[in-house]
Every structure is written in C-alpha cells, then in structure tokens.
Design an enzyme around this catalytic site. Structure first.
Site, mmCIF file in Angstrom:
data_model
loop_
_atom_site.group_PDB
_atom_site.id
_atom_site.type_symbol
_atom_site.label_atom_id
_atom_site.label_comp_id
_atom_site.label_asym_id
_atom_site.label_seq_id
_atom_site.Cartn_x
_atom_site.Cartn_y
_atom_site.Cartn_z
ATOM 1 N N SER A 64 2.389 -6.803 53.015
ATOM 2 C CA SER A 64 1.847 -7.212 51.710
ATOM 3 C C SER A 64 1.392 -8.663 51.665
ATOM 4 C CB SER A 64 2.871 -6.962 50.604
ATOM 5 O OG SER A 64 2.973 -5.581 50.343
ATOM 6 N N THR A 65 1.762 -9.454 52.642
ATOM 7 C CA THR A 65 1.222 -10.808 52.743
ATOM 8 C C THR A 65 -0.304 -10.767 52.755
ATOM 9 O OG1 THR A 65 3.193 -11.563 53.914
ATOM 10 C CG2 THR A 65 1.206 -12.888 54.185
#
Length: 378
Positions: A64-65
């Site tokens: 999700s970065t």
C-alpha cells in the site's frame, strides 16, 4: 550487518536500523532526507532465502505504500490545471457515472470516501486484478457501499485503479509510465516503478507468502477487520504470488521501490514540491494535498481514524513529532512520509516482517529516532 552511510547527527537512526536487521528475517533499507540532503542511506540483511545480500539498489514490492506515489501523480495533473479535486469523476471518465456514482468527486476518491472499497462485490475472483480494462469497467459499473461523502472506508485495492484510470483518462498515459515520465525521470530516480520492467527484475527481492505474516493477536485482529470490510475477493492470495504481477499495474500495491527513490519523492513533497532544483509541484498544491479531509473512524481499518489527506494518511503515533507529517505506509513494514514543517522525509522498504495491512512498528521507531536527531540539530 548494515552498510551505507549517515551523517553523524543521525547515528541513532543507524543504531535502531542495525538492531532491526539483527532481529528480523530478510532485508531492508532506509533513507532520510533533511533540507533536501540525503542524510541517512542504509541497507542490510538478505534479499532471498538463499542468503543473497540486500544492496543499495534492491527493489522491494511495497504494497500500500504504492498509493502515495499514485496520489502524487494525481497532484501533478491538478498542479497543471488538468484535474480539479472538486470535479465529478465522471467528467473525466463518463462511464463511471453508472449506478448512482454520477456525483462522486475526485476529492472523495482521493480521501477514501467514495464507498467503493468492497472488492468482493466488484469481481468474482482475484485473477481479474491482472486485467486493467476489466477492473476499470467493473468499477465503472459498481454501486457504492454507502452514500459517497458520508463515511470513510479504506479503498485498499480499488484506490489504485480509481486514481490510475483518472490519470490515464486525463493524460492519455498509463499510470506506470506516468510515474516514470513525470516523477522518476525529472528527479533522476531509478527505483520508483509500478509493476517492474524486465530490465530491472534482477534487483527485486523475492516476496514471501503474504498473508502468513499476519500473525499474533494484533495481526489476527486486523485480518478480521479486513474481512468485515470486505475489501478482498476469492483468489486474491493467488494473485499475490503470481509472477505476472511484475508485468502489470496494480497501483494500490505493486510498486517496486528502493528506499532512496521513494524517500526522494517524499523529500520533494517536504520541500514544497521541489528537490535539488527540480520542481514537480507548486507549494500551493502540496499544501492542498496535505490538508485533512475527514476525521471519521474508518469502516475498514475500524480501530483508528486515518485522517485521510488527498491520497495520504496521518502518521500513526508520530503526530507530536511531525504535526504536519503525511505519507503512506504498507503491509509488511514499508512506508514513506514527508514533513514540510521540518523539510524532512523518510522511506523504508523491506521484504520480511511481522506485518499488518497498515505496516508494523519498525518505520515508527526509525521515525522517532529521526525526530530526535532533527530536534538535536535545533
């Protein structure tokens, strides 16, 4: 064992990182920028089960970065006047207006309040995630889970296609190429990819089985929350180990980054939109991107308030140290953030850890050590 360099004032960051590498399987890298300078550039551990060492240019899939990088692409378009945060998504993507979505705005999509977080109501099997056209068509037909703008629910997987398709519709450029053309190349970065080009794959740290790392009471709690939020679909775990994930853009999760490149993007944001004399965004656009959009308890990440910005979230447990900080963390421990108040940015990438869907404590401890270093400089 760690390698790299750091300024003497940031020696405690190195101590924390050294201790983490000694206690965690796998490898990692951390980069810290202060006032536009790379003051910490460290790596350590191994990138594979057969003990190949982690190197400075090792790429890790950062889960999700990736969303923070995708959001930054949208801000590039907004900065040029091509994208209006308060315009309806359907203005740029007409098919999106189906099923009561005609009034959903770009702002609602970027702040996770569009009601489109339930992947299992959009596709019947995770394998469809590898087909861009199928996913964007399915999202265009989807019905929101609630009245858009009235609640908040982390769009853990759908965010990437929603924002990525907006970027493609407006610019005519696929999101993975837009990242290269508008962010990586101007800043001289060779470690910021969505999907991974064939010529860069020798740098990739192999991924361990994903959900097996959600261990312990906290990890189990998070799995239950994710399931209740219905953000997953049957077959998603198979996709996560499918080698074709390297070939396509799944821009909520398959960013392949090195720490220096990810940190540089956030250093640009921390510096008011410019780094090293290269301006990517105006100061005004960075300010708008960092404004808190909502303060409601998240329907998916139910135990906390994320205080979503326009594609970024607050820094958990770091508000006192970095009151103006914003960024995006990911499953397994990776993450990056900017703090314009201190002209500071930090990024960490890794391939092992006791992760949850929103990261783990390693990046928080590195950030706390960085905060102490910055305070000492004053």
């Amino acid at each position: 064992m760690i390698a790299g360099r750091y300024d003497d004032e940031f020696a405690h960051v190195a101590d924390v990182f050294r201790n983490q590498i000694a206690r965690t399987d796998g490898g990692a890298a951390v980069a810290v920028y202060h006032r536009g300078r790379l003051v910490v550039d460290l790596w350590g551990g191994v990138r594979s089960l057969d003990g190949v060492p982690w190197t400075r240019d090792t790429l890790a899939m950062c889960w999700s970065t990736t969303k923070g990088v995708v959001a930054t692409c949208a801000h590039v378009l907004a900065d040029r006047g091509d994208l209006d945060y308060d315009e309806r998504v359907a203005t740029y993507w007409p098919e999106f207006a189906q099923n009561g979505k005609g009034d959903i705005t770009v702002r609602q999509v970027l702040s996770h309040s569009a009601g489109l977080h339930r992947l299992n109501t959009i596709i019947d099997h995770g394998s469809k995630m590898l087909d861009w056209e199928h996913m964007t068509d399915a999202l265009a037909r989807a019905k929101p889970a609630y009245e858009p703008g009235t609640a908040v629910g982390y769009h853990a997987l759908t965010f990437g296609w929603l924002v990525g398709e907006l970027v493609r519709r407006i610019s005519g450029v696929p999101i993975e190429k837009f990242v290269q053309k508008e962010i990586a190349e101007p800043l001289g970065l060779d470690g910021l990819h969505i999907g991974c080009p064939p010529e860069q794959r020798h740098r990739v740290a192999p991924r361990p089985p994903a959900f097996k790392r959600w261990s312990g009471p906290f990890g189990s709690f998070m799995v239950n929350q994710v399931s209740r939020g219905a953000i997953l679909s049957r077959g998603v775990e198979d996709v996560l180990v499918d080698p074709r994930l390297l070939d396509v853009a799944v821009p909520a999760m398959n960013g392949y980054f090195d720490a220096v490149s990810l940190g540089a993007m956030y250093a640009m944001l921390a510096g008011g939109g410019q780094l090293g004399g290269v301006r990517i965004l105006s100061e005004e656009t960075v300010r708008k991107a960092a404004e808190i959009q909502n303060d409601q308890r998240d329907r998916v990440i139910m135990m906390m308030t994320m205080q979503w910005r326009l594609g970024y979230h607050r820094l958990p447990l770091l508000h006192k140290q970095f009151p103006r900080g914003f960024g995006h963390f990911g499953f397994g421990g990776s993450g990056g953030f900017a703090d314009p108040g201190h002209d500071l940015a930090l990024a960490m990438v890794c391939n092992r850890g006791r992760g949850t869907p929103i990261g783990d404590l390693r990046i928080l401890r590195l950030s706390q050590a960085t905060a102490r270093a910055v305070q000492s400089l004053k």
